[in-house]
Design an enzyme around this catalytic site. Structure first.
Site, PDB file in Angstrom:
ATOM      1  N   LYS A  38       8.495  -8.234   0.353  1.00 22.32           N
ATOM      2  CA  LYS A  38       7.270  -7.479   0.089  1.00 22.32           C
ATOM      3  C   LYS A  38       6.892  -7.610  -1.389  1.00 22.32           C
ATOM      4  CE  LYS A  38       9.919  -3.223  -0.624  1.00 22.32           C
ATOM      5  NZ  LYS A  38      10.129  -1.824  -0.220  1.00 22.32           N
ATOM      6  N   ARG A 136      10.790  10.277   4.321  1.00 18.97           N
ATOM      7  CA  ARG A 136       9.621   9.488   3.953  1.00 18.97           C
ATOM      8  C   ARG A 136       8.961   9.043   5.256  1.00 18.97           C
ATOM      9  NH1 ARG A 136      10.697   4.558  -0.164  1.00 18.97           N
ATOM     10  NH2 ARG A 136      11.544   3.671   1.754  1.00 18.97           N
ATOM     11  N   TYR A 260       1.832  -0.343 -34.016  1.00 16.34           N
ATOM     12  CA  TYR A 260       1.062   0.880 -33.828  1.00 16.34           C
ATOM     13  C   TYR A 260       1.903   2.115 -34.131  1.00 16.34           C
ATOM     14  CZ  TYR A 260      -2.855  -1.422 -31.442  1.00 16.34           C
ATOM     15  OH  TYR A 260      -3.953  -2.191 -31.123  1.00 16.34           O
ATOM     16  N   MET A 313      -0.393  -4.592 -26.166  1.00 13.28           N
ATOM     17  CA  MET A 313      -0.813  -5.203 -24.911  1.00 13.28           C
ATOM     18  C   MET A 313      -0.493  -6.693 -24.877  1.00 13.28           C
ATOM     19  SD  MET A 313      -4.604  -5.376 -23.165  1.00 13.28           S
ATOM     20  CE  MET A 313      -4.718  -3.589 -22.968  1.00 13.28           C
TER      21      MET A 313
END
EC number: 5.1.1.1
Length: 370
Positions: A38, A136, A260, A313
């Site tokens: 998957k 679930r 940053y 990023m």
């Protein structure tokens, strides 16, 4: 992606994938070893993974959605393919056309599938999911007992399955409770093949009281080089290698804030390499460094090079001060994930799990299959 333009390159070792499947299959030869593919085969490419695993001997595959089953069917025309996320209303004919088997987890799904098979004469092969503790998907134990007591689901299931919730923590008592409950429920339909073990269950093998393998095992993340049991004894080969291109080298004095927020300052005169990848490429922001927390490391040859400051990023700074002068230059590649940095190593440094590292692999890399 043009090779000369990519900031990162992703190499996928299909032979290592095959070797991991063979190693997992050998852990319980009495039980079939399927393969969970998957989420685009955990990020490495579903068609390529299914083709390679078929050549290695895999005959049964599990996906999450029908469109993944269609892609898997194209790569493995003769395989058995189960769809874990069940039967959306009105889609039974689509499953039949794709020769895909839904994993039915509710009374409504079971009734719809039984009615479709009876009305059309279509192949009724499907799995029934029993909830033994994940809470679930799946029939509750009471629902399962009532269904089999009243004559069964209306067709002969091809598989009874459940899913382990805590097998990645071998000392948890829940795994034995789930195994025992699943064995009890399976006894209601003893002629139907049964499946309980995921990757962790496959690697764990058994509890004190019984075997977890049953008739079929469903390893997923372990195929791709991640071991969900930290410190486990089974050695899995790395399947994914990520390398990042150096786009600048720069010298900075001690006490220089990097990135940053200036959350990390250099402790010595430092050589920084700026890499052309970032969190948009699947290297999580949480793996960055700070003054009070060491980040993950990249590798130049055998030399670890810690991340410095926050990951952007598209860019990461690493400390290459210990790399011999002249051994690294603009345009060279450094290892972010591979022989020295495993999937689980990067996951721990990022505060997450190997599953998320693999499925977050970015699409901007130059992608190569070895």
């Amino acid at each position: 992606m043009t090779a000369g333009c990519a900031g990162g390159r992703l190499t996928i070792d299909l032979r290592a994938l095959q070797d991991n499947w063979r190693a997992l299959a050998a852990l319980a030869p009495h039980s079939e070893c399927a393969a969970v593919v998957k989420a685009d085969a955990y990020g490495i490419g579903l068609p390529q993974a299914v083709s390679a695993l078929t050549r290695a001997g895999a005959r049964t595959f599990f996906v999450a959605h029908l469109h993944e089953a269609t892609a898997a069917r194209a790569a493995a025309p003769d395989a058995v393919i189960y769809v874990l996320n069940g039967l959306p209303p009105g889609t039974a004919s689509d499953y039949a056309a794709a020769r895909a088997r839904p994993v039915l987890g509710s009374a409504e799904e079971i009734a719809e599938w039984a009615d479709f098979a009876a009305e059309t004469g279509a192949d009724a092969s499907a799995a029934i999911h029993l909830d033994t503790g994940m809470t679930r998907l799946g029939l509750s134990p009471a629902e399962a007992r009532a269904m089999f007591a009243s004559g069964g689901p209306g067709f002969r299931p091809s598989l009874l399955m459940s899913h382990l919730a805590c097998a990645d923590e071998p000392d948890r008592a829940e795994t034995e409770r789930q195994r025992a409950l699943f064995a009890e429920l399976r006894a209601l339909a003893p002629d139907v093949p049964a499946s309980l073990a995921n990757s962790a269950g496959t690697l764990l093998g058994r509890t004190e009281s019984g075997d977890l393998a049953f008739d079929l095992r469903r390893p997923g993340v372990s195929l791709y080089g991640s071991n969900p049991i930290h410190g486990g004894s089974v050695r899995l080969k790395p399947v994914v290698r990520i390398e990042a291109r150096v786009i600048q080298l720069r010298q900075v004095p001690a006490g220089t804030a990097v990135g940053y927020g200036g959350v990390e300052t250099t402790r010595r005169p430092t050589t920084l390499a700026i890499l052309s990848v970032g969190y948009a490429d699947g290297i999580f922001r949480a793996a960055g460094g700070a003054d009070d927390a060491r980040g993950a490391s990249a590798y130049v040859g055998e030399i670890p090079c810690p991340y410095v400051g926050r990951i952007s990023m598209d860019l990461i700074a690493i400390d290459v001060t210990d790399v011999p002068e002249g051994a690294l230059k603009r345009g060279d590649w450094v290892e972010m994930l591979g022989d020295h940095v495993g999937v689980d190593d990067l996951a721990r440094a990022s505060g997450t799990i190997g599953y998320e590292v693999l499925t977050a692999l970015g699409r901007r890399h130059e992608r190569r299959y070895a």
